[in-house]
Design a protein around this motif. Structure first.
Motif, PDB file in Angstrom:
ATOM      1  N   VAL A  13      -7.649   2.544   1.942  1.00 25.10           N
ATOM      2  CA  VAL A  13      -7.679   2.991   0.537  1.00 25.10           C
ATOM      3  C   VAL A  13      -7.921   1.775  -0.372  1.00 25.10           C
ATOM      4  CG1 VAL A  13      -6.180   4.984   0.923  1.00 25.10           C
ATOM      5  CG2 VAL A  13      -5.169   2.779   0.228  1.00 25.10           C
ATOM      6  N   CYS A  69      -7.526  -1.515   1.789  1.00 23.31           N
ATOM      7  CA  CYS A  69      -6.369  -1.752   2.664  1.00 23.31           C
ATOM      8  C   CYS A  69      -6.863  -1.900   4.107  1.00 23.31           C
ATOM      9  CB  CYS A  69      -5.393  -0.576   2.544  1.00 23.31           C
ATOM     10  SG  CYS A  69      -4.061  -0.654   3.753  1.00 23.31           S
ATOM     11  N   CYS A  74       0.159   3.542   3.328  1.00 17.86           N
ATOM     12  CA  CYS A  74       0.559   3.198   4.707  1.00 17.86           C
ATOM     13  C   CYS A  74       1.644   2.128   4.789  1.00 17.86           C
ATOM     14  CB  CYS A  74      -0.667   2.750   5.503  1.00 17.86           C
ATOM     15  SG  CYS A  74      -1.240   1.097   5.030  1.00 17.86           S
ATOM     16  N   CYS A 110       0.864  -1.181   0.000  1.00 17.18           N
ATOM     17  CA  CYS A 110       0.000   0.000   0.000  1.00 17.18           C
ATOM     18  C   CYS A 110       0.906   1.239   0.000  1.00 17.18           C
ATOM     19  CB  CYS A 110      -0.888   0.000   1.254  1.00 17.18           C
ATOM     20  SG  CYS A 110      -1.835   1.521   1.435  1.00 17.18           S
ATOM     21  N   CYS A 169      -5.337   1.366   6.214  1.00 13.48           N
ATOM     22  CA  CYS A 169      -5.709   2.777   5.963  1.00 13.48           C
ATOM     23  C   CYS A 169      -6.950   2.919   5.082  1.00 13.48           C
ATOM     24  CB  CYS A 169      -4.534   3.537   5.358  1.00 13.48           C
ATOM     25  SG  CYS A 169      -4.213   3.115   3.642  1.00 13.48           S
TER      26      CYS A 169
HETATM   27 FE    FE Z   1      -2.846   1.253   3.475  1.00  8.17          FE
END
Ligand code: FE
Length: 221
Positions: A212, A207, A177, A174, A210
């Motif tokens: 996304v 994710c 993060c 990711c 986080c």
């Molecule tokens: Fe993430």
């Protein structure tokens, strides 16, 4: 008519060509290596211009050719043939001896090695043809040399298969993060079973850290 498949019928051996620059070694798996003259003994080696070894040979004017044995494993050819010296040092964790030119001579799974001093170079489009006068040649074993045909028939399919397996099980990071999606673990908390390749995760997945979406992930080399 130019049927390029015809060119596949030319026969070659398979070699590891190495060179060095300021003490750093690099090398690659080559087929286009051949003797061009008997007196003085001279070898031609065709090297792709975007290959790091090409820059080393052009600069230091030395190269070595280690002749692979027919027993050479796919992993050895994958190591020298599919990895780039621009990204990693391919010469670590290899069995070698240092030749008189300073080049690495591959001693495991090779029959012998020839070292050359470059005496001329010719531009050939995508490749440069380096002519090297032989300055040393030694045998390591009496085994038979690997031919390009044997490589194409017996070894290349193994390499392709292991590469596609590797791609399927590729990890993704990711970019927001730094969470790593590991296909062997999956993401069971979000209903993604272990063994699920990243490409097969539904687009609705996010994710777990986080939140996304998948478009924010990139493959980890
Ligand atoms: Fe993430």
């Amino acid at each position: 008519m130019i049927n390029l498949a015809t060119l596949n019928k030319l026969t070659y051996g398979l070699y590891i060509v190495t060179s060095l620059d300021q003490g750093r070694c690099n090398g690659f798996a080559a087929d286009a290596v051949f003797q061009v003259s008997a007196n003085p003994p001279t070898i031609g080696a065709c090297i792709k211009k975007d290959n790091l070894t090409h820059d080393f040979v052009a600069k230091t004017k030395v190269f070595a050719v280690s002749i692979l044995a027919e027993t050479a494993p796919a992993e050895l050819i994958r190591h020298w043939g599919l990895k780039s010296g621009h990204q990693e040092d391919k010469c670590v964790n290899t069995e070698y001896k240092t030749g008189i030119t300073g080049c690495h001579l591959i001693t495991k799974d090779s029959l012998g090695a020839i070292e050359c001093q470059v005496i001329n170079a010719f531009d050939a489009g995508s490749h440069t043809i380096f002519l090297g006068e032989v300055v040393s040649a030694e045998m390591f074993s009496e085994r038979e040399p690997l031919t390009y045909t044997q490589y194409r028939k017996n070894i290349k399919p193994d390499i392709k298969q292991s590469e596609s397996k590797r791609d399927i099980m590729k990890k993704y990071r990711c970019v927001v993060c730094d969470y790593i999606y590991d296909p062997s673990l999956g993401d069971p908390d979000s209903g993604i079973a272990p063994g699920t390749p990243f490409e097969q995760i539904p687009d609705t997945w996010v994710c777990p850290i986080c939140q996304v979406d998948k478009s924010n992930f990139e493959p980890v080399d």
